[in-house]
Design an enzyme around this catalytic site. Structure first.
Site, PDB file in Angstrom:
ATOM      1  N   ARG A 231      39.226  28.408  43.344  1.00 48.52           N
ATOM      2  CA  ARG A 231      38.828  27.541  44.441  1.00 48.52           C
ATOM      3  C   ARG A 231      38.459  26.173  43.882  1.00 48.52           C
ATOM      4  NH1 ARG A 231      41.299  29.801  47.380  1.00 48.52           N
ATOM      5  NH2 ARG A 231      40.810  30.921  49.292  1.00 48.52           N
ATOM      6  N   GLU A 260      41.401  19.594  48.943  1.00 47.52           N
ATOM      7  CA  GLU A 260      42.867  19.726  48.959  1.00 47.52           C
ATOM      8  C   GLU A 260      43.449  19.827  50.367  1.00 47.52           C
ATOM      9  OE1 GLU A 260      43.376  23.366  46.735  1.00 47.52           O
ATOM     10  OE2 GLU A 260      43.094  24.606  48.511  1.00 47.52           O
ATOM     11  N   HIS A 293      48.025  24.481  45.324  1.00 52.35           N
ATOM     12  CA  HIS A 293      47.524  25.793  45.771  1.00 52.35           C
ATOM     13  C   HIS A 293      48.696  26.738  46.093  1.00 52.35           C
ATOM     14  CE1 HIS A 293      43.788  27.849  47.604  1.00 52.35           C
ATOM     15  NE2 HIS A 293      44.680  28.764  47.255  1.00 52.35           N
TER      16      HIS A 293
HETATM   17  P1  NAD Z   1      37.306  39.430  43.699  1.00 53.06           P
HETATM   18  O1  NAD Z   1      36.259  39.535  44.733  1.00 53.06           O
HETATM   19  O2  NAD Z   1      38.113  40.643  43.408  1.00 53.06           O
HETATM   20  O3  NAD Z   1      36.636  38.934  42.348  1.00 53.06           O
HETATM   21  C1  NAD Z   1      35.674  37.917  42.321  1.00 53.06           C
HETATM   22  C2  NAD Z   1      34.761  38.215  41.153  1.00 53.06           C
HETATM   23  O4  NAD Z   1      33.878  37.113  41.000  1.00 53.06           O
HETATM   24  C3  NAD Z   1      33.910  39.485  41.337  1.00 53.06           C
HETATM   25  O5  NAD Z   1      34.062  40.341  40.228  1.00 53.06           O
HETATM   26  C4  NAD Z   1      32.484  38.946  41.443  1.00 53.06           C
HETATM   27  O6  NAD Z   1      31.503  39.817  40.910  1.00 53.06           O
HETATM   28  C5  NAD Z   1      32.598  37.661  40.637  1.00 53.06           C
HETATM   29  N1  NAD Z   1      31.556  36.703  40.921  1.00 53.06           N
HETATM   30  C6  NAD Z   1      30.956  36.423  42.104  1.00 53.06           C
HETATM   31  N2  NAD Z   1      30.011  35.486  41.938  1.00 53.06           N
HETATM   32  C7  NAD Z   1      30.020  35.152  40.630  1.00 53.06           C
HETATM   33  C8  NAD Z   1      29.281  34.241  39.847  1.00 53.06           C
HETATM   34  N3  NAD Z   1      28.301  33.505  40.394  1.00 53.06           N
HETATM   35  N4  NAD Z   1      29.572  34.152  38.533  1.00 53.06           N
HETATM   36  C9  NAD Z   1      30.524  34.927  37.981  1.00 53.06           C
HETATM   37  N5  NAD Z   1      31.261  35.809  38.672  1.00 53.06           N
HETATM   38  C10 NAD Z   1      31.011  35.928  39.980  1.00 53.06           C
HETATM   39  O7  NAD Z   1      38.248  38.192  44.090  1.00 53.06           O
HETATM   40  P2  NAD Z   1      39.762  37.924  43.665  1.00 53.06           P
HETATM   41  O8  NAD Z   1      40.667  38.504  44.685  1.00 53.06           O
HETATM   42  O9  NAD Z   1      39.933  38.311  42.242  1.00 53.06           O
HETATM   43  O10 NAD Z   1      39.855  36.322  43.849  1.00 53.06           O
HETATM   44  C11 NAD Z   1      39.285  35.474  42.874  1.00 53.06           C
HETATM   45  C12 NAD Z   1      39.392  34.019  43.308  1.00 53.06           C
HETATM   46  O11 NAD Z   1      40.762  33.629  43.414  1.00 53.06           O
HETATM   47  C13 NAD Z   1      38.778  33.701  44.675  1.00 53.06           C
HETATM   48  O12 NAD Z   1      38.080  32.470  44.589  1.00 53.06           O
HETATM   49  C14 NAD Z   1      39.966  33.511  45.581  1.00 53.06           C
HETATM   50  O13 NAD Z   1      39.654  32.673  46.672  1.00 53.06           O
HETATM   51  C15 NAD Z   1      40.947  32.875  44.607  1.00 53.06           C
HETATM   52  N6  NAD Z   1      42.364  32.958  45.003  1.00 53.06           N
HETATM   53  C16 NAD Z   1      43.180  31.896  44.748  1.00 53.06           C
HETATM   54  C17 NAD Z   1      44.539  31.946  45.084  1.00 53.06           C
HETATM   55  C18 NAD Z   1      45.511  30.833  44.784  1.00 53.06           C
HETATM   56  O14 NAD Z   1      46.614  30.808  45.356  1.00 53.06           O
HETATM   57  N7  NAD Z   1      45.210  29.907  43.907  1.00 53.06           N
HETATM   58  C19 NAD Z   1      45.019  33.104  45.701  1.00 53.06           C
HETATM   59  C20 NAD Z   1      44.170  34.165  45.912  1.00 53.06           C
HETATM   60  C21 NAD Z   1      42.829  34.096  45.560  1.00 53.06           C
END
Ligand code: NAD
Length: 328
Positions: A231, A260, A293
């Site tokens: 993000r 963005e 993105h």
């Molecule tokens: P997920 O919920 O499976 O994993 C997120 C992890 O972050 C969890 O393990 C959680 O414990 C950890 N977390 C939460 N707060 C935290 C903190 N303060 N410090 C450290 N770790 C922390 O999520 P995911 O499906 O793996 O997605 C991860 C990220 O990727 C999200 O931000 C999502 O929006 C983003 N994303 C981006 C795209 C893209 O196209 N670029 C696509 C999908 C998801």
């Protein structure tokens, strides 16, 4: 259930058709985003399939509530900026998507390699027929320590992808995972201090907003590579720009960028110039890869996103458990 799918794209067509048939929905595909103008057209629709694009403000949510919408099923994983509490308080239930983690994980590894091997610099020079070595010397993965922040679905897939490269992998998560055996969990401070490459995979929250700021960058190794496929607002962009200018940050791969929404998903042709100056500056660096993105964007992920959304709506309707429901 009668459903309106906002921001419906042509590449989602076959999946909307297939899964609405499978789940027995009466679906209207609407290419327009859900915003204050289009929200008026939700009357008579119990469920909406939507994406997280920054337009679902409280005003829009109020219109949905007034129009009797009961369920909002996102086709995206992220739902930051959406007032889930307001929806829940009015009995509106929400779900998000859970698509192939390898879409983003594969892209993340590509970003890491492009940064390490100075791919942008090499390609830009080759366009002007400059095939000299110049400053193209790269670095090798087995010599790197990669710091993964956030070891959820995508972080874990990144770690799995990276395991063949022989690099050292360290990680930080507020909830460390027990099923990762090739990873050393460390404090955030230690991760900053030891990593040659830092890749972000946490959710955006009050705790993680601008977690990569001037102070955090100061604690990192000189020449560190920072990858953000999570993000945009996890990074304070101005601090990143300054650190790239100073040489403190050696390279960056940025798929998600704060602010963005005014830039991405639009063809900024001659008359529709990008006006986000930070975006333009970041794109001007030869050691920084900026993409709009798109890390998620694979055939598998598009199918998964549509299916998740329509399946959750079906589960809501039938009163079944909704594994992808989100709560305030
Ligand atoms: P997920 O919920 O499976 O994993 C997120 C992890 O972050 C969890 O393990 C959680 O414990 C950890 N977390 C939460 N707060 C935290 C903190 N303060 N410090 C450290 N770790 C922390 O999520 P995911 O499906 O793996 O997605 C991860 C990220 O990727 C999200 O931000 C999502 O929006 C983003 N994303 C981006 C795209 C893209 O196209 N670029 C696509 C999908 C998801």
């Amino acid at each position: 259930m009668r459903i309106r799918a906002f921001s419906a794209r042509p590449d989602e067509d076959e999946f909307f058709d297939r899964f609405s048939r499978e789940y027995g929905h009466d679906l209207v595909k609407d290419p327009r985003p859900l915003n204050i103008q289009t929200a008026a057209d939700t009357r008579g629709f119990e469920g909406l399939s939507i994406v997280q694009d920054g337009y679902l403000t409280d005003d829009v949510m109020q219109v949905l509530i007034d129009n009797g919408v009961k369920y909002l099923a996102l086709r995206t994983i992220g739902y930051d900026g959406i007032n889930v509490k307001m929806a829940n308080d009015h009995g509106v239930r929400l779900s998000h998507a859970g698509y192939s983690a390898y879409s983003v994980a594969n892209y993340t590894v590509m970003m890491i390699l492009m940064c390490l091997r100075k791919a942008l610099y090499i390609l830009m020079r080759s366009h002007t027929a400059d095939y000299s070595l110049g400053k193209a010397e790269g670095r090798e993965m087995q010599n790197m320590t990669v710091g993964v922040i956030g070891t959820g679905r995508i972080g874990k897939a990144v770690i799995k992808n990276l395991s063949g490269f022989g690099c050292k992998i360290i990680a930080y998560d507020i909830c460390p995972s027990k099923d990762l055996d090739n990873v050393e969990y460390v404090s955030l401070d230690e991760l900053y201090r030891r990593s040659d490459i830092i890749t972000l995979h946490t959710f955006l929250s009050e705790d993680t907003f601008h977690m990569i700021d001037e102070k955090a960058i100061a604690r990192m190794k000189d020449g560190v590579t920072i990858i953000n496929c999570a993000r945009g607002a996890l990074i304070d962009t101005k601090a990143l720009i300054k650190a790239i200018e100073d040489g403190k940050v050696g390279s960056a791969g940025i798929d998600c960028f704060e602010g963005e929404d005014d830039v991405i998903r639009t063809d900024h042709n001659y008359d529709r110039r990008v006006t986000n100056h930070d975006y333009i500056i970041l794109k001007s660096f030869q050691n920084t890869i900026v993409s709009p993105h798109v890390a998620f964007y694979t055939d598998q992920a598009v199918s998964d996103m549509v299916e998740c959304s329509l399946r959750s709506l079906s589960q809501f309707e039938k009163g079944e458990a909704v594994p992808l429901e989100i709560h305030a």
